[in-house]
Design an enzyme around this catalytic site. Structure first.
Site, PDB file in Angstrom:
ATOM      1  N   PRO A 127      22.559  27.635 -20.373  1.00  0.00           N
ATOM      2  CA  PRO A 127      21.922  26.644 -19.518  1.00  0.00           C
ATOM      3  C   PRO A 127      20.987  27.221 -18.456  1.00  0.00           C
ATOM      4  CG  PRO A 127      24.278  26.775 -19.081  1.00  0.00           C
ATOM      5  CD  PRO A 127      24.025  27.557 -20.330  1.00  0.00           C
ATOM      6  N   ASN A 128      19.876  26.528 -18.310  1.00  0.00           N
ATOM      7  CA  ASN A 128      18.841  26.781 -17.298  1.00  0.00           C
ATOM      8  C   ASN A 128      17.924  27.959 -17.642  1.00  0.00           C
ATOM      9  OD1 ASN A 128      19.620  24.665 -15.396  1.00  0.00           O
ATOM     10  ND2 ASN A 128      21.471  25.881 -15.133  1.00  0.00           N
ATOM     11  N   ARG A 135      11.162  29.843 -11.865  1.00  0.00           N
ATOM     12  CA  ARG A 135      11.840  29.743 -10.568  1.00  0.00           C
ATOM     13  C   ARG A 135      12.641  31.027 -10.358  1.00  0.00           C
ATOM     14  NH1 ARG A 135      13.510  24.422  -8.148  1.00  0.00           N
ATOM     15  NH2 ARG A 135      14.484  26.056  -6.960  1.00  0.00           N
ATOM     16  N   TYR A 174      15.595  36.720 -11.461  1.00  0.00           N
ATOM     17  CA  TYR A 174      15.542  36.752 -12.920  1.00  0.00           C
ATOM     18  C   TYR A 174      14.210  37.249 -13.485  1.00  0.00           C
ATOM     19  CZ  TYR A 174      19.714  33.895 -12.206  1.00  0.00           C
ATOM     20  OH  TYR A 174      20.940  33.452 -11.801  1.00  0.00           O
ATOM     21  N   ASN A 201      23.291  35.459 -23.963  1.00  0.00           N
ATOM     22  CA  ASN A 201      23.362  35.303 -22.510  1.00  0.00           C
ATOM     23  C   ASN A 201      23.902  33.892 -22.276  1.00  0.00           C
ATOM     24  OD1 ASN A 201      23.131  34.937 -19.809  1.00  0.00           O
ATOM     25  ND2 ASN A 201      21.048  35.739 -19.635  1.00  0.00           N
ATOM     26  N   ALA A 213      25.714  30.370 -17.011  1.00  0.00           N
ATOM     27  CA  ALA A 213      26.881  29.953 -16.214  1.00  0.00           C
ATOM     28  C   ALA A 213      28.141  29.780 -17.069  1.00  0.00           C
ATOM     29  CB  ALA A 213      26.563  28.659 -15.475  1.00  0.00           C
ATOM     30  N   ASP A 272      36.086  31.091 -27.758  1.00  0.00           N
ATOM     31  CA  ASP A 272      36.794  30.758 -29.002  1.00  0.00           C
ATOM     32  C   ASP A 272      35.827  30.745 -30.188  1.00  0.00           C
ATOM     33  OD1 ASP A 272      39.193  30.550 -27.672  1.00  0.00           O
ATOM     34  OD2 ASP A 272      39.282  28.356 -27.699  1.00  0.00           O
ATOM     35  N   GLU A 316      26.634  40.947 -25.208  1.00  0.00           N
ATOM     36  CA  GLU A 316      26.428  39.990 -24.106  1.00  0.00           C
ATOM     37  C   GLU A 316      25.375  40.559 -23.159  1.00  0.00           C
ATOM     38  OE1 GLU A 316      30.081  39.456 -21.959  1.00  0.00           O
ATOM     39  OE2 GLU A 316      29.188  38.114 -20.459  1.00  0.00           O
ATOM     40  N   HIS A 368      23.273  39.914 -19.409  1.00  0.00           N
ATOM     41  CA  HIS A 368      22.973  39.207 -18.160  1.00  0.00           C
ATOM     42  C   HIS A 368      21.758  39.871 -17.543  1.00  0.00           C
ATOM     43  CE1 HIS A 368      26.559  36.844 -18.363  1.00  0.00           C
ATOM     44  NE2 HIS A 368      27.201  37.946 -18.742  1.00  0.00           N
ATOM     45  N   ARG A 372      26.867  40.229  -7.466  1.00  0.00           N
ATOM     46  CA  ARG A 372      26.627  38.885  -6.956  1.00  0.00           C
ATOM     47  C   ARG A 372      27.940  38.224  -6.505  1.00  0.00           C
ATOM     48  NH1 ARG A 372      22.632  35.768 -10.852  1.00  0.00           N
ATOM     49  NH2 ARG A 372      22.631  34.406  -9.013  1.00  0.00           N
ATOM     50  N   ARG A 400      31.032  35.177 -10.256  1.00  0.00           N
ATOM     51  CA  ARG A 400      30.229  35.650 -11.396  1.00  0.00           C
ATOM     52  C   ARG A 400      30.771  36.964 -11.971  1.00  0.00           C
ATOM     53  NH1 ARG A 400      25.509  32.410 -11.255  1.00  0.00           N
ATOM     54  NH2 ARG A 400      25.043  31.750  -9.139  1.00  0.00           N
TER      55      ARG A 400
HETATM   56  O1  CA2 Z   1      22.037  37.120 -14.896  1.00  0.00           O
HETATM   57  C1  CA2 Z   1      22.139  36.340 -15.852  1.00  0.00           C
HETATM   58  O2  CA2 Z   1      21.516  36.469 -16.891  1.00  0.00           O
HETATM   59  C2  CA2 Z   1      23.027  35.105 -15.722  1.00  0.00           C
HETATM   60  O3  CA2 Z   1      23.676  34.889 -16.971  1.00  0.00           O
HETATM   61  C3  CA2 Z   1      22.104  33.958 -15.381  1.00  0.00           C
HETATM   62  C4  CA2 Z   1      22.840  32.650 -15.094  1.00  0.00           C
HETATM   63  C5  CA2 Z   1      23.966  32.855 -14.082  1.00  0.00           C
HETATM   64  O4  CA2 Z   1      24.717  31.657 -13.965  1.00  0.00           O
HETATM   65  C6  CA2 Z   1      24.883  33.994 -14.493  1.00  0.00           C
HETATM   66  O5  CA2 Z   1      25.852  34.163 -13.481  1.00  0.00           O
HETATM   67  C7  CA2 Z   1      24.103  35.289 -14.673  1.00  0.00           C
HETATM   68  C8  CA2 Z   1      21.871  31.622 -14.538  1.00  0.00           C
HETATM   69  C9  CA2 Z   1      20.739  31.300 -15.438  1.00  0.00           C
HETATM   70  C10 CA2 Z   1      19.801  30.425 -14.695  1.00  0.00           C
HETATM   71  O6  CA2 Z   1      18.512  30.665 -15.138  1.00  0.00           O
HETATM   72  C11 CA2 Z   1      17.478  30.353 -14.317  1.00  0.00           C
HETATM   73  C12 CA2 Z   1      16.265  30.881 -14.662  1.00  0.00           C
HETATM   74  C13 CA2 Z   1      15.190  30.628 -13.863  1.00  0.00           C
HETATM   75  C14 CA2 Z   1      15.307  29.839 -12.750  1.00  0.00           C
HETATM   76  C15 CA2 Z   1      16.516  29.304 -12.428  1.00  0.00           C
HETATM   77  C16 CA2 Z   1      17.614  29.565 -13.222  1.00  0.00           C
END
Ligand code: CA2
Length: 144
Positions: free
Chosen positions: A11-12, A19, A24, A75, A78, A88, A99, A101, A108, A112
């Protein structure tokens, strides 16, 4: 036959590059897909690059990979920190799992620091930015 690697994004991550570049980076998910696909052809692999904002969507993509893919790079975003369902699903998968990240989750917030998915992953890459996907592909190439 050329082996397929499924690359799954949670997600996201569709907003990557749009953003929070300080966390990121500035590359979009499409930029990362192009980079990983180019590297895959150099390594003699094929890549299926996917993203879902839904837990069940990721579960179904993992089920599909059981039939098609020699490895999964994931990846889970969240869902890393919450999803027994994704763990599972990965436990039903026989191939290699790496995996990724983008950020260093251990540097962080405390919530997390734990990833359910790490219990199944053959390798974990964190904190190397979007380059982590290419590093994961190079590693998975040695496993499949
Ligand atoms: O560091 C990573 O790759 C994470 O998997 C990214 C997740 C976060 O919840 C993990 O703890 C670590 C968040 C992804 C959100 O992606 C965005 C990308 C651009 C702008 C906002 C969010």
């Amino acid at each position: 036959m050329t082996k397929l690697i499924t690359v799954l994004n949670g997600p996201n991550l569709n907003l990557l590059g749009q953003r929070e570049p300080e966390k990121y980076g500035s590359k979009t998910l499409v930029d990362v897909e192009v980079e990983v696909t180019t590297l895959a052809s150099e390594l003699g692999l094929k890549v299926l690059f996917q993203q879902s904002n839904f837990e069940g969507g990721l579960v179904e993509m993992i089920h599909a990979a059981r039939e098609t893919s020699a490895g999964i790079i994931i990846n889970p975003a969240a869902y890393s920190h919450t999803s027994v369902a994704v763990l599972d699903a990965l436990n039903t998968y026989d191939g290699a799992v790496v995996e990724v990240h983008i950020s260093n989750i251990h540097k962080r917030e405390e919530f997390r620091h734990h990833s359910f998915v790490s219990a199944r992953a053959d390798g974990v890459i964190a904190g190397c930015g979007t380059q982590g996907y290419s590093l994961a592909l190079r590693h998975i190439a040695t496993l499949v």
